[in-house]
Design a protein around this motif. Structure first.
Motif, mmCIF file in Angstrom:
data_model
loop_
_atom_site.group_PDB
_atom_site.id
_atom_site.type_symbol
_atom_site.label_atom_id
_atom_site.label_comp_id
_atom_site.label_asym_id
_atom_site.label_seq_id
_atom_site.Cartn_x
_atom_site.Cartn_y
_atom_site.Cartn_z
ATOM 1 N N SER A 40 12.973 95.547 41.163
ATOM 2 C CA SER A 40 13.179 96.365 39.806
ATOM 3 C C SER A 40 13.306 95.704 39.505
ATOM 4 O O SER A 40 14.971 94.834 39.757
ATOM 5 C CB SER A 40 13.501 97.591 40.317
ATOM 6 O OG SER A 40 11.983 97.821 40.768
ATOM 7 N N GLU A 41 12.942 94.831 38.172
ATOM 8 C CA GLU A 41 14.409 93.496 37.349
ATOM 9 C C GLU A 41 14.593 94.906 35.905
ATOM 10 O O GLU A 41 13.661 94.948 34.785
ATOM 11 C CB GLU A 41 14.167 92.769 36.496
ATOM 12 C CG GLU A 41 14.091 91.675 38.019
ATOM 13 C CD GLU A 41 13.359 90.289 37.611
ATOM 14 O OE1 GLU A 41 12.500 90.644 35.818
ATOM 15 O OE2 GLU A 41 13.599 89.146 38.275
ATOM 16 N N ILE A 42 16.016 95.725 36.281
ATOM 17 C CA ILE A 42 16.305 96.341 35.186
ATOM 18 C C ILE A 42 17.311 96.640 34.422
ATOM 19 O O ILE A 42 18.313 95.871 34.024
ATOM 20 C CB ILE A 42 16.273 97.838 35.625
ATOM 21 C CG1 ILE A 42 15.057 98.208 36.612
ATOM 22 C CG2 ILE A 42 16.465 98.574 35.088
ATOM 23 C CD1 ILE A 42 15.692 99.638 37.483
ATOM 24 N N GLU A 43 17.084 96.001 32.763
ATOM 25 C CA GLU A 43 18.051 96.081 31.438
ATOM 26 C C GLU A 43 18.710 97.902 31.229
ATOM 27 O O GLU A 43 17.582 98.345 30.518
ATOM 28 C CB GLU A 43 18.055 95.026 30.433
ATOM 29 C CG GLU A 43 18.901 95.010 29.356
ATOM 30 C CD GLU A 43 18.498 94.033 29.181
ATOM 31 O OE1 GLU A 43 19.123 93.331 27.488
ATOM 32 O OE2 GLU A 43 17.206 93.511 28.500
ATOM 33 N N ILE A 44 20.169 97.671 30.871
ATOM 34 C CA ILE A 44 20.373 99.090 31.005
ATOM 35 C C ILE A 44 21.698 98.259 29.603
ATOM 36 O O ILE A 44 22.271 97.353 29.541
ATOM 37 C CB ILE A 44 21.282 100.071 31.752
ATOM 38 C CG1 ILE A 44 20.315 99.979 33.259
ATOM 39 C CG2 ILE A 44 22.336 100.707 31.061
ATOM 40 C CD1 ILE A 44 19.423 100.780 32.845
ATOM 41 N N ASP A 45 21.081 99.384 28.229
ATOM 42 C CA ASP A 45 22.106 99.362 27.146
ATOM 43 C C ASP A 45 23.517 99.468 28.109
ATOM 44 O O ASP A 45 23.557 100.631 28.590
ATOM 45 C CB ASP A 45 21.713 100.697 26.383
ATOM 46 C CG ASP A 45 22.158 100.585 25.277
ATOM 47 O OD1 ASP A 45 23.464 100.824 25.087
ATOM 48 O OD2 ASP A 45 21.626 100.877 24.080
ATOM 49 N N SER A 46 24.224 98.720 27.291
ATOM 50 C CA SER A 46 26.049 98.716 27.784
ATOM 51 C C SER A 46 26.626 99.779 27.804
ATOM 52 O O SER A 46 27.185 100.647 28.372
ATOM 53 C CB SER A 46 26.345 97.887 27.609
ATOM 54 O OG SER A 46 26.470 97.776 25.696
ATOM 55 N N ALA A 47 26.331 100.880 26.765
ATOM 56 C CA ALA A 47 26.456 101.981 26.193
ATOM 57 C C ALA A 47 26.886 103.179 27.693
ATOM 58 O O ALA A 47 27.409 103.855 27.894
ATOM 59 C CB ALA A 47 26.136 102.781 24.896
ATOM 60 N N ASP A 48 25.029 102.912 28.401
ATOM 61 C CA ASP A 48 24.934 103.639 29.446
ATOM 62 C C ASP A 48 25.214 103.402 30.184
ATOM 63 O O ASP A 48 25.093 104.521 31.944
ATOM 64 C CB ASP A 48 23.326 104.441 29.359
ATOM 65 C CG ASP A 48 23.391 105.056 27.650
ATOM 66 O OD1 ASP A 48 23.880 106.105 26.811
ATOM 67 O OD2 ASP A 48 22.265 104.396 27.012
ATOM 68 N N ARG A 86 19.566 94.849 39.585
ATOM 69 C CA ARG A 86 18.634 94.974 40.341
ATOM 70 C C ARG A 86 17.893 95.318 41.444
ATOM 71 O O ARG A 86 18.963 96.003 42.019
ATOM 72 C CB ARG A 86 17.993 93.073 40.989
ATOM 73 C CG ARG A 86 18.484 91.879 39.449
ATOM 74 C CD ARG A 86 17.357 91.887 39.215
ATOM 75 N NE ARG A 86 17.154 90.881 37.991
ATOM 76 C CZ ARG A 86 17.521 91.045 36.621
ATOM 77 N NH1 ARG A 86 17.676 92.717 35.997
ATOM 78 N NH2 ARG A 86 17.438 89.991 35.522
ATOM 79 N N ILE A 87 17.170 95.699 41.351
ATOM 80 C CA ILE A 87 16.834 96.877 42.746
ATOM 81 C C ILE A 87 15.789 96.196 43.703
ATOM 82 O O ILE A 87 14.728 96.040 43.997
ATOM 83 C CB ILE A 87 15.869 98.297 42.705
ATOM 84 C CG1 ILE A 87 16.986 98.850 41.590
ATOM 85 C CG2 ILE A 87 15.892 98.710 43.886
ATOM 86 C CD1 ILE A 87 16.869 99.598 40.913
ATOM 87 N N LEU A 88 16.175 96.042 45.387
ATOM 88 C CA LEU A 88 15.505 95.507 46.511
ATOM 89 C C LEU A 88 14.499 97.109 46.887
ATOM 90 O O LEU A 88 15.005 98.068 47.348
ATOM 91 C CB LEU A 88 16.140 95.043 47.363
ATOM 92 C CG LEU A 88 15.199 94.914 48.635
ATOM 93 C CD1 LEU A 88 13.796 93.793 48.378
ATOM 94 C CD2 LEU A 88 15.848 93.998 49.319
ATOM 95 N N LEU A 122 8.564 95.196 37.480
ATOM 96 C CA LEU A 122 8.484 95.839 38.622
ATOM 97 C C LEU A 122 7.539 94.583 38.984
ATOM 98 O O LEU A 122 6.620 94.145 39.001
ATOM 99 C CB LEU A 122 7.782 96.993 39.006
ATOM 100 C CG LEU A 122 8.136 97.957 38.480
ATOM 101 C CD1 LEU A 122 7.160 99.558 38.318
ATOM 102 C CD2 LEU A 122 9.184 98.281 38.991
ATOM 103 N N LEU A 123 7.992 93.323 40.293
ATOM 104 C CA LEU A 123 7.692 92.800 40.784
ATOM 105 C C LEU A 123 7.733 92.671 42.305
ATOM 106 O O LEU A 123 8.087 93.268 43.190
ATOM 107 C CB LEU A 123 8.609 91.325 40.896
ATOM 108 C CG LEU A 123 9.580 91.238 39.196
ATOM 109 C CD1 LEU A 123 10.685 89.490 39.950
ATOM 110 C CD2 LEU A 123 7.770 90.583 38.066
ATOM 111 N N ASP A 124 5.870 92.890 42.501
ATOM 112 C CA ASP A 124 5.449 92.582 43.298
ATOM 113 C C ASP A 124 5.682 92.141 44.706
ATOM 114 O O ASP A 124 5.646 90.893 43.982
ATOM 115 C CB ASP A 124 3.950 93.681 43.851
ATOM 116 C CG ASP A 124 4.445 94.701 43.153
ATOM 117 O OD1 ASP A 124 5.165 95.906 43.543
ATOM 118 O OD2 ASP A 124 2.982 95.071 42.368
#
Length: 144
Positions: A40-48, A86-88, A122-124
């Motif tokens: 899983s490739e995730i970009e988070i708002d820096s404030a959160d 990133r989440i494996l 999401l990358l399978d």
């Protein structure tokens, strides 16, 4: 003295047999063809970011601890850009993955972090060297 040596030898033999039996059981239960592997490739708002990481840590810990079919939920971030998460994810099979999506801890994670996520991809994945995967987890358990 000889009875102590015999008892020690018997005890060591018992441990060895148990270890071999456990290894055989682990190899039988491992089926890479059925596994779901995802990044899983995730970009988070820096404030959160701080709140997101806290919620993610709770969710990943609960998933691995409570769900037998969850092999890995391993979150990490880019050193140079901590908002890039990133989440494996590794699940025993599709049933384990589908079950994971219905758990209270995953639903809590998903609903509370939805507003924090700027992007999600999401990358399978497919394992290249599936024979070595059981050895990875054996090695981890040896270091405990």
């Amino acid at each position: 003295m000889k009875s102590v040596n015999k008892a020690s030898l018997f005890f060591l033999l018992l441990i060895f047999v148990s270890s071999c039996t456990q290894r055989a059981e682990n190899e039988k239960s491992f089926n890479a063809d059925e596994m779901i592997i995802r990044i899983s490739e995730i970009e988070i708002d820096s404030a959160d970011l701080e709140e997101y990481i806290s919620i993610l840590k709770e969710e990943s810990e609960a998933s691995v601890r409570l769900e037998p079919g969850v092999i890995s939920i391993y979150p990490m971030y880019q050193k140079e850009n901590p908002t890039q998460i990133r989440i494996l994810e590794i699940y025993k099979d599709k049933e384990a993955y589908d079950s994971h999506l219905e758990t209270p801890h995953f639903k809590h994670y998903k609903t509370t972090t939805l507003k924090m996520v700027k992007s999600l991809k999401l990358l399978d994945m497919e394992a290249i060297d599936e024979e070595s995967m059981p050895a990875i987890f054996e090695k981890l358990s040896e270091n405990e």
